[in-house]
Design a protein around this motif. Structure first.
Motif, mmCIF file in Angstrom:
data_model
loop_
_atom_site.group_PDB
_atom_site.id
_atom_site.type_symbol
_atom_site.label_atom_id
_atom_site.label_comp_id
_atom_site.label_asym_id
_atom_site.label_seq_id
_atom_site.Cartn_x
_atom_site.Cartn_y
_atom_site.Cartn_z
ATOM 1 N N GLN A 9 23.007 73.137 71.667
ATOM 2 C CA GLN A 9 24.298 73.201 71.008
ATOM 3 C C GLN A 9 24.741 74.651 70.855
ATOM 4 O O GLN A 9 23.925 75.574 70.909
ATOM 5 N N VAL A 10 26.042 74.834 70.685
ATOM 6 C CA VAL A 10 26.604 76.162 70.509
ATOM 7 C C VAL A 10 27.231 76.244 69.125
ATOM 8 O O VAL A 10 28.000 75.355 68.727
ATOM 9 N N VAL A 11 26.923 77.307 68.408
ATOM 10 C CA VAL A 11 27.454 77.554 67.071
ATOM 11 C C VAL A 11 28.327 78.802 67.107
ATOM 12 O O VAL A 11 27.926 79.828 67.656
ATOM 13 N N VAL A 12 29.520 78.707 66.528
ATOM 14 C CA VAL A 12 30.384 79.868 66.337
ATOM 15 C C VAL A 12 30.397 80.189 64.854
ATOM 16 O O VAL A 12 30.746 79.324 64.032
ATOM 17 N N ILE A 13 30.012 81.401 64.484
ATOM 18 C CA ILE A 13 30.075 81.817 63.093
ATOM 19 C C ILE A 13 31.312 82.684 62.934
ATOM 20 O O ILE A 13 31.512 83.648 63.687
ATOM 21 N N ALA A 14 32.180 82.321 61.998
ATOM 22 C CA ALA A 14 33.497 82.950 61.946
ATOM 23 C C ALA A 14 34.056 82.931 60.525
ATOM 24 O O ALA A 14 33.591 82.197 59.656
ATOM 25 N N LYS A 15 35.106 83.752 60.338
ATOM 26 C CA LYS A 15 35.898 83.756 59.115
ATOM 27 C C LYS A 15 37.253 83.123 59.393
ATOM 28 O O LYS A 15 37.817 83.296 60.483
ATOM 29 N N ALA A 49 36.426 78.452 74.802
ATOM 30 C CA ALA A 49 35.308 78.628 75.735
ATOM 31 C C ALA A 49 34.153 77.694 75.375
ATOM 32 O O ALA A 49 33.557 77.060 76.251
ATOM 33 N N VAL A 50 33.841 77.609 74.080
ATOM 34 C CA VAL A 50 32.748 76.740 73.641
ATOM 35 C C VAL A 50 33.078 75.277 73.919
ATOM 36 O O VAL A 50 32.206 74.498 74.320
ATOM 37 N N ALA A 51 34.339 74.895 73.719
ATOM 38 C CA ALA A 51 34.739 73.502 73.948
ATOM 39 C C ALA A 51 34.540 73.085 75.393
ATOM 40 O O ALA A 51 34.374 71.889 75.682
ATOM 41 N N ARG A 52 34.535 74.045 76.306
ATOM 42 C CA ARG A 52 34.389 73.723 77.730
ATOM 43 C C ARG A 52 32.936 73.807 78.206
ATOM 44 O O ARG A 52 32.667 73.645 79.403
ATOM 45 N N PRO A 54 29.385 72.053 78.427
ATOM 46 C CA PRO A 54 28.874 70.683 78.305
ATOM 47 C C PRO A 54 27.638 70.619 77.408
ATOM 48 O O PRO A 54 26.541 70.269 77.846
ATOM 49 N N ALA A 55 27.832 71.002 76.149
ATOM 50 C CA ALA A 55 26.726 71.052 75.200
ATOM 51 C C ALA A 55 26.582 69.712 74.478
ATOM 52 O O ALA A 55 27.513 68.912 74.419
ATOM 53 N N ALA A 56 25.415 69.513 73.899
ATOM 54 C CA ALA A 56 25.175 68.299 73.124
ATOM 55 C C ALA A 56 25.875 68.353 71.772
ATOM 56 O O ALA A 56 26.143 67.319 71.161
ATOM 57 N N GLY A 57 26.166 69.563 71.285
ATOM 58 C CA GLY A 57 26.838 69.713 70.007
ATOM 59 C C GLY A 57 27.563 71.037 69.921
ATOM 60 O O GLY A 57 27.173 72.016 70.560
ATOM 61 N N ARG A 58 28.624 71.066 69.124
ATOM 62 C CA ARG A 58 29.401 72.282 68.890
ATOM 63 C C ARG A 58 29.656 72.380 67.399
ATOM 64 O O ARG A 58 30.144 71.432 66.780
ATOM 65 N N VAL A 59 29.346 73.543 66.821
ATOM 66 C CA VAL A 59 29.429 73.727 65.375
ATOM 67 C C VAL A 59 30.217 74.996 65.074
ATOM 68 O O VAL A 59 30.031 76.024 65.727
ATOM 69 N N THR A 114 32.872 83.591 78.514
ATOM 70 C CA THR A 114 33.254 82.481 79.383
ATOM 71 C C THR A 114 32.355 81.265 79.155
ATOM 72 O O THR A 114 31.200 81.403 78.716
ATOM 73 N N PRO A 115 32.859 80.084 79.460
ATOM 74 C CA PRO A 115 32.014 78.891 79.364
ATOM 75 C C PRO A 115 30.780 78.998 80.261
ATOM 76 O O PRO A 115 29.706 78.492 79.907
#
Length: 216
Positions: A9-15, A49-52, A54-59, A114-115
């Motif tokens: 899975q890919v995690v984006v940490i953001a404000k 980029a994360v949405a594209r 093909p990960a099992a999860g996106r956070v 990039t994805p």
């Protein structure tokens, strides 16, 4: 034919991109409202980029409130902890608790990502313990862990020119097999913004910066 879903899975940490709370090092030359607009564009490019991938999860590990700008398919979790080391460790922990698979974590400061690069990072965790993306300012823009542990992050000095070296040393001292990704520039200053926009033509971030330039 549907694209095969990758493990991990890919995690984006953001404000949340609120004026006066994000990208404060861009002011001056930009106003707080302009800096927040650039932050929003960078975050949108990153999430796209994360949405594209093909990960099992996106956070999305978010400081602030989610809005309609959060794409479908992302689980939103609040950031926990005081210092950045604690918040990074908590983001890994929360994502891994939801889905016990390898985790790749990035911030909102590299809209040029990039994805394909993110997919490579996930794939590398199939045969390596960690993936590390150094940043030009001495920090890091990506960290991937096959088996996340808080002790791999807690106590690492953050937001300093030695942060990347210290984090990489922590991983290697723990005996992890680490693969390095290419160095990228984080958007912190106006000079960084110009460099990243030039390398990421066609992104929302580059367009937002160009519009601000045209107004000056």
């Amino acid at each position: 034919m549907r694209e095969a879903r990758a493990r991990g899975q890919v995690v984006v940490i953001a404000k949340e991109p609120v004026p006066g709370r994000v990208k404060t090092r861009l002011t001056p030359p930009f106003t707080p409202q302009e800096a927040a607009g650039l932050a929003a564009a960078a975050l949108a490019d990153t999430l796209d980029a994360v949405a594209r991938v093909p990960a099992a999860g996106r956070v999305l590990a978010l400081e602030g409130n989610p809005g309609p700008w959060v794409p479908a398919g992302f689980a939103v979790v609040p950031q926990r902890g005081r210092g950045l080391d604690e918040r990074l460790a908590a983001a890994f922990e929360d994502a891994h608790r939801r889905l016990p698979e390898p985790v790749v974590l990035i911030g909102m400061d590299t809209p040029q990502v990039t994805p394909e690069t993110l997919s490579t990072a996930l794939a590398l965790l199939g045969s390596h313990d960690a993936v590390f993306g150094p940043a030009a300012d001495g920090g890091f823009w990506l960290l991937g862990l096959r088996s996340p542990r808080a002790d791999l992050l807690l106590g690492v000095p953050m937001s300093q020119s030695c942060t990347g070296a210290a984090q990489l040393a922590r991983l290697r001292e723990a005996g992890l097999d680490v693969v390095l990704l290419p160095c990228l520039t984080d958007v912190d200053t106006a000079q960084d913004a110009a460099e990243v926009a030039a390398a990421a033509e066609g992104t929302r971030f580059a367009g937002a910066l160009a519009r601000l330039g045209a107004l000056r």
